[in-house]
Write an enzyme that holds these catalytic residues in place. Structure first.
Site, short mmCIF file in Angstrom:
data_model
loop_
_atom_site.label_atom_id
_atom_site.label_comp_id
_atom_site.label_asym_id
_atom_site.label_seq_id
_atom_site.Cartn_x
_atom_site.Cartn_y
_atom_site.Cartn_z
N ARG A 172 0.89 -1.18 0.00
CA ARG A 172 0.00 0.00 0.00
C ARG A 172 0.91 1.21 0.00
NH1 ARG A 172 -5.25 1.72 3.42
NH2 ARG A 172 -6.09 0.35 1.83
N HIS A 225 -7.33 0.71 -6.59
CA HIS A 225 -7.60 -0.09 -5.38
C HIS A 225 -8.35 -1.36 -5.83
CE1 HIS A 225 -7.84 -1.10 -1.30
NE2 HIS A 225 -8.68 -0.20 -0.83
N GLN A 240 -10.33 -3.81 -3.28
CA GLN A 240 -11.60 -3.30 -2.77
C GLN A 240 -12.70 -3.43 -3.82
OE1 GLN A 240 -12.35 -1.73 0.45
NE2 GLN A 240 -14.36 -2.28 -0.38
N ASP A 281 -17.02 7.70 -2.00
CA ASP A 281 -15.78 7.55 -1.26
C ASP A 281 -15.43 8.91 -0.67
OD1 ASP A 281 -13.34 6.58 -0.29
OD2 ASP A 281 -12.34 6.56 -2.24
N CYS A 286 -16.31 2.20 0.34
CA CYS A 286 -15.20 1.29 0.71
C CYS A 286 -14.78 1.46 2.17
CB CYS A 286 -14.02 1.50 -0.22
SG CYS A 286 -13.27 3.14 -0.11
N ARG A 296 -13.83 -8.28 1.75
CA ARG A 296 -12.40 -8.09 1.50
C ARG A 296 -11.66 -9.36 1.92
NH1 ARG A 296 -10.01 -2.97 1.33
NH2 ARG A 296 -8.11 -4.17 0.87
N1 CP Z 1 -11.22 0.27 2.33
C1 CP Z 1 -9.96 0.18 2.75
O1 CP Z 1 -9.03 -0.14 1.99
O2 CP Z 1 -9.80 0.45 4.08
P1 CP Z 1 -8.44 0.61 4.89
O3 CP Z 1 -7.83 1.93 4.48
O4 CP Z 1 -8.86 0.60 6.33
O5 CP Z 1 -7.53 -0.53 4.56
N1 NVA Z 2 -9.74 6.89 -1.84
C1 NVA Z 2 -9.41 6.52 -0.50
C2 NVA Z 2 -9.69 5.08 -0.27
C3 NVA Z 2 -9.41 4.61 1.15
C4 NVA Z 2 -9.60 3.13 1.33
C5 NVA Z 2 -7.94 6.84 -0.22
O1 NVA Z 2 -7.12 6.59 -1.09
O2 NVA Z 2 -7.65 7.35 0.86
#
Ligand code: CP
Ligand code: NVA
Length: 315
Positions: free
Chosen positions: A109, A136, A139, A231, A271, A299
């Site tokens: 990540r 992502h 998700q 989101d 998400c 997930r």
């Molecule tokens: N939706 C999602 O990826 O959540 P986190 O940022 O908690 O991993």
């Molecule tokens: N778009 C958001 C998704 C979080 C899971 C971000 O990147 O912070």
């Protein structure tokens, strides 16, 4: 136990999966979910290790990958970039090569999507994108599975994306092209999805019977939709833009009035984490059309199927 490197695959975006593979992943996901809910864990990844590099915070991604590996008989290592040499300047390419000598898969990540592709290029084990600034996929796979669990096949359905043309929107765009459903993205000026990505997906959608459209007004996306998604207005890494974004997105809140524009059986997805009162009201998030907790649960199940697939267990 070693992974067969000659067949290494990665999951960085929907480009790494065919529609048929997504179908097979979902069949396996359904099986794994049923087994788990019946109290059975299948140790298909016994002795395997997943390294998880986090350069951004996480609740769902971290906990679902970690518990998923555990339930499959393997283990996961939480590697905060601040606590490994990556945070002190060891290059991604060197880190990828070193980690590949210890672990059977790497989840990352991070910020720039180029970091995920560099990791995949140098790692000799599968790399999974656990969220980058641009995509992502894990998700959105969980979200697609969740929709189909509740409402059946997505083919020909209309999905509305309300808000930022961000990493989640990009993965939804790729999914619409690949699986052949209709996606309408409503976003304010200057916050549209990437032009090149959109054009490529629109081209690909011709063959699958899908379509992707970008509109300005949320109502134009929501009307007759089978699913409404949103989101956060400010993604991780954009904190300095928060005030400007709050102003730009003020009309992009999913409230009950917007849900009424959709089909009566429409679902709502987010998400998470949610910013209640900003991109979604409490009434919608906690309402009967919301399936956000199922998305979060799925997930776990979808990623177990992904881990089995990438670590060499036939699906
Ligand atoms: N939706 C999602 O990826 O959540 P986190 O940022 O908690 O991993
Ligand atoms: N778009 C958001 C998704 C979080 C899971 C971000 O990147 O912070």
């Amino acid at each position: 136990m070693t992974t067969t490197h000659s067949t290494k695959r990665d999951l960085l975006t929907f480009d790494d999966l065919s529609a048929q593979e997504i179908r097979r992943l979902f069949q396996r996901t359904a099986h794994l979910k049923k087994a788990r809910n019946a109290g059975r864990n299948e140790p298909t990844l016994q002795g395997r290790t997943l390294g998880m590099i986090f350069e951004k915070p996480s609740t769902r991604t971290r906990v679902s990958f970690e518990t998923g590996m555990f339930q499959l008989g393997g283990q996961a290592l939480f590697l905060s970039s601040q606590e490994i040499q990556l945070g002190r300047g060891e290059t991604l390419s060197d880190s990828a090569r070193v980690l590949s000598r210890y672990v059977d898969g790497i989840m990352v990540r991070t910020f720039g999507h180029d970091k995920v592709t560099t990791m995949a290029q140098y790692a000799t084990v599968p790399v999974i994108n656990g969220l980058s600034d641009d995509f992502h996929p894990c998700q959105v796979l969980a979200d697609l599975f969740t929709f189909e669990e509740h409402r059946g096949a997505l083919d020909g359905k209309k999905v509305a994306w309300i808000g930022d043309g961000n990493n989640m929107a990009n993965s939804w765009i790729q999914a619409a092209a690949k699986l052949g459903f209709h996606l309408v993205v409503a976003c304010p000026i200057h916050y549209e999805p990437d032009d090149a990505l959109l054009a490529r997906a629109q081209q690909e959608a011709i063959a699958t019977g899908g379509s992707i459209q970008v509109v300005r007004a949320p109502i134009d996306a929501a009307i007759d939709a089978d699913l409404i998604c949103t989101d956060t207005w400010t993604s991780m890494g954009q904190e300095s833009e928060q005030l400007r974004r709050q102003r730009a997105f003020a009309d992009y809140c999913v409230d009950q009035a917007l849900m009424y524009a959709a089909r009566p059986e429409a679902l709502f997805m987010h998400c998470l984490p949610a910013h209640r009162g900003e991109e979604v009201t409490d009434e919608v998030l906690d309402g009967p059309q919301s399936v956000v907790w199922d998305e979060a649960e799925n997930r776990l199940h979808v990623q177990k199927a992904i881990l089995e697939w990438l670590m060499g267990v036939a699906i």
